[in-house]
Scaffold this motif. Structure first.
Motif, PDB file in Angstrom:
ATOM      1  N   LEU A 318       0.817  -1.213   0.000  1.00  0.00           N
ATOM      2  CA  LEU A 318       0.000   0.000   0.000  1.00  0.00           C
ATOM      3  C   LEU A 318       0.849   1.259   0.000  1.00  0.00           C
ATOM      4  O   LEU A 318       0.433   2.299  -0.523  1.00  0.00           O
ATOM      5  CB  LEU A 318      -0.954   0.002   1.195  1.00  0.00           C
ATOM      6  N   GLU A 319       2.054   1.198   0.574  1.00  0.00           N
ATOM      7  CA  GLU A 319       2.932   2.356   0.506  1.00  0.00           C
ATOM      8  C   GLU A 319       3.343   2.609  -0.945  1.00  0.00           C
ATOM      9  O   GLU A 319       3.460   3.758  -1.381  1.00  0.00           O
ATOM     10  CB  GLU A 319       4.171   2.120   1.376  1.00  0.00           C
ATOM     11  N   ASN A 320       3.541   1.530  -1.701  1.00  0.00           N
ATOM     12  CA  ASN A 320       3.861   1.685  -3.125  1.00  0.00           C
ATOM     13  C   ASN A 320       2.675   2.251  -3.891  1.00  0.00           C
ATOM     14  O   ASN A 320       2.848   3.090  -4.787  1.00  0.00           O
ATOM     15  CB  ASN A 320       4.273   0.338  -3.713  1.00  0.00           C
ATOM     16  N   VAL A 321       1.484   1.798  -3.557  1.00  0.00           N
ATOM     17  CA  VAL A 321       0.284   2.337  -4.203  1.00  0.00           C
ATOM     18  C   VAL A 321       0.204   3.840  -3.989  1.00  0.00           C
ATOM     19  O   VAL A 321      -0.052   4.617  -4.918  1.00  0.00           O
ATOM     20  CB  VAL A 321      -0.975   1.636  -3.661  1.00  0.00           C
ATOM     21  N   ARG A 322       0.447   4.258  -2.756  1.00  0.00           N
ATOM     22  CA  ARG A 322       0.425   5.697  -2.458  1.00  0.00           C
ATOM     23  C   ARG A 322       1.477   6.433  -3.286  1.00  0.00           C
ATOM     24  O   ARG A 322       1.210   7.506  -3.848  1.00  0.00           O
ATOM     25  CB  ARG A 322       0.680   5.910  -0.965  1.00  0.00           C
ATOM     26  N   THR A 323       2.688   5.842  -3.399  1.00  0.00           N
ATOM     27  CA  THR A 323       3.757   6.483  -4.164  1.00  0.00           C
ATOM     28  C   THR A 323       3.399   6.596  -5.642  1.00  0.00           C
ATOM     29  O   THR A 323       3.628   7.632  -6.285  1.00  0.00           O
ATOM     30  CB  THR A 323       5.064   5.694  -3.998  1.00  0.00           C
ATOM     31  N   VAL A 324       2.819   5.522  -6.201  1.00  0.00           N
ATOM     32  CA  VAL A 324       2.400   5.552  -7.607  1.00  0.00           C
ATOM     33  C   VAL A 324       1.378   6.656  -7.831  1.00  0.00           C
ATOM     34  O   VAL A 324       1.451   7.416  -8.807  1.00  0.00           O
ATOM     35  CB  VAL A 324       1.834   4.184  -8.031  1.00  0.00           C
ATOM     36  N   PHE A 325       0.416   6.765  -6.932  1.00  0.00           N
ATOM     37  CA  PHE A 325      -0.599   7.815  -7.066  1.00  0.00           C
ATOM     38  C   PHE A 325       0.035   9.201  -6.999  1.00  0.00           C
ATOM     39  O   PHE A 325      -0.323  10.098  -7.762  1.00  0.00           O
ATOM     40  CB  PHE A 325      -1.646   7.675  -5.962  1.00  0.00           C
ATOM     41  N   MET A 326       0.987   9.372  -6.071  1.00  0.00           N
ATOM     42  CA  MET A 326       1.624  10.675  -5.907  1.00  0.00           C
ATOM     43  C   MET A 326       2.413  11.076  -7.151  1.00  0.00           C
ATOM     44  O   MET A 326       2.483  12.256  -7.505  1.00  0.00           O
ATOM     45  CB  MET A 326       2.544  10.650  -4.685  1.00  0.00           C
ATOM     46  N   GLU A 327       3.010  10.092  -7.822  1.00  0.00           N
ATOM     47  CA  GLU A 327       3.884  10.396  -8.958  1.00  0.00           C
ATOM     48  C   GLU A 327       3.142  10.417 -10.292  1.00  0.00           C
ATOM     49  O   GLU A 327       3.702  10.853 -11.302  1.00  0.00           O
ATOM     50  CB  GLU A 327       5.021   9.363  -9.017  1.00  0.00           C
TER      51      GLU A 327
END
Length: 453
Positions: A318-327
């Protein structure tokens, strides 16, 4: 072809948040409304503490477990516990609704002191809910996963598709008082003042999702799409990198919330004693704060026509999901917070017990959830109406709840009590005979001493 990582993430979350053998917030229909009043009855309406069977009542334990859906039958849940999600997707005809809820009552005690009554009541809760998940979308992703054909599917889901799970513990002080008590009637009040200990809260929500999902062989993309997305999770607990739910990091934190149950009870009497017992209660008023190890993120998705987003880039972290959304240019970050308050599942409940004869009794119970189940910071609860005939032969009681649940519709159960021990189910008869959409069990042990009230 392999299943997409986005789908894998979604499936894992479902199984983490909806364990079939969970214990959380759910009524003990049949025992709460039993003519033998105990601390279990006080969980339904705190004013029932004024009607305890004897002067001192000890609840050693009470527990229930339930899984209920609008899709899967009793037989499917019993026989396919390892494939619940696939069965939910394949059998659903509309949006999927599902819940696992119940309670574990830690040893509790109540004492009747003339016109006053006091009690200590502690309970642990785990709750998981699937709310308005689009089954057509799930089928489009999972069906023909080995096909090399290209397909597209239009989506318009105005509801907040939500998967939520929560865990907490309550310790309450119940104080009750008789207002009057004469040969014709008795009126009493009580409140349960609860300290709430937070343990865990998770939520994944996709609100007002519309767009086009495109499958090209094993690749799945979305285009011309918009939605609001909410992610809430405990960074110390949910380890999606290793696909594990790390229970070793569960912590029993200091109380950070306050809850209130308030109830009123009214009895009618004749020369043979009480013939009608009735009550009205509001339960779970309040909220609980989850600390800084919990994070909540909100995003707005906007993918213009002619552009697409490959959901396979979303892995199981989920931390990666958040990062993908942010970028990504398709996702706009709107807000984030560490630590937040969650509203308890407030319900308005009524109950009534009528003595038909020296053997036969008839009880009624109803509750309605009075908050918004689609709100990200809200623990949901069930809407229930139940009619419960019972028969008492000395210390032995048999009861059969006929209950309408808002998710699984009509179920018929059976239960037994001997003295202070009880065991039963709200759904066993209808599940075996008609294969309805609910599976549950409840059991407990009470002990009392002193003069019969």
């Amino acid at each position: 072809m392999p299943v997409s990582r986005g789908l894998k993430l979604f499936s894992i979350v479902v199984f983490i948040l909806l364990p079939i053998y969970s214990h959380a917030q759910y009524p003990y229909l049949g025992m709460q409304t039993s003519w033998r009043k105990s601390m279990v009855s006080a969980t339904m309406n705190p004013a029932e503490i004024n009607n305890l069977h004897r002067k001192v009542e000890v609840g050693f334990f009470a527990t229930n477990a339930v899984i209920s859906t609008n899709t899967l039958s009793f037989g499917q849940m019993v026989n396919n516990t390892n494939d619940l999600w696939d069965n939910l997707i394949s059998e659903a005809s509309g949006n999927i609704q599902g819940t696992t809820e119940g309670t574990v009552m830690i040893p509790s005690v109540g004492i009747k002191l003339n016109k006053w009554s006091v009690g200590l009541l502690s309970q642990a809760y785990i709750s998981g809910n699937i709310i308005d998940i689009n089954a057509d979308l799930g089928r489009h992703i999972t069906d023909n996963r080995n096909s090399l054909n290209s397909t597209s599917f239009g989506i318009d889901n105005p509801q907040n598709q939500r998967i939520a799970g929560s865990t907490w513990v309550e310790t309450g002080l119940i104080i009750g008082r008789e207002i009057w008590n004469n040969k014709n009637s008795k009126l009493s009040l009580a409140g349960n003042f609860k300290m709430v200990y937070p343990i865990n809260y998770n939520n994944i929500g996709v609100d007002a999702f519309q767009g086009v999902l495109i499958r090209d062989g094993s690749e799945i993309t979305i285009s011309d799409a918009s939605a609001s997305i909410n992610l809430i999770y405990n960074r110390d607990l949910v380890d999606f990198r290793s696909l594990d739910f790390d229970y070793s990091n569960l912590t029993f934190e200091n109380p950070s919330g306050f809850g209130l149950d308030f109830g009123v009870n009214w009895q009618l009497k004749n020369e043979r004693g009480v013939w009608l017992n009735s009550g009205l209660a509001v339960r779970n008023i309040g909220k609980v704060k989850f600390g800084d190890n919990f994070t909540a993120h909100n995003f707005t998705m906007n993918i213009p026509e002619g552009n697409d987003f490959n959901i396979d880039v979303l892995n199981t972290d989920l931390e990666n999901v958040r990062t993908v959304f942010m970028e990504s240019d398709f996702f706009s970050f709107t807000s984030s917070q560490e630590g937040f308050e969650v509203y308890l599942p407030t319900v308005l409940a009524i109950n009534g017990d009528m003595k038909i004869s020296e053997i036969f009794y008839l009880s009624f119970y109803g509750q309605t959830f009075i908050q918004n189940k689609n709100f990200e910071f809200q623990i949901p609860n069930a809407n229930i109406v139940s009619l419960i005939p019972s028969a008492i032969f000395g210390k032995f009681e048999v009861y059969s709840p006929w209950t309408y649940f808002d998710i699984s519709n009509l179920t018929v159960g059976l239960g037994f009590r001997y003295g202070g021990f009880f065991i039963g189910s709200h759904s066993i008869l209808s599940g075996v005979i008609a294969d309805t959409n609910k599976l549950d069990v409840h059991a407990g042990l009470n002990w009392s001493f002193g003069r019969v009230q």
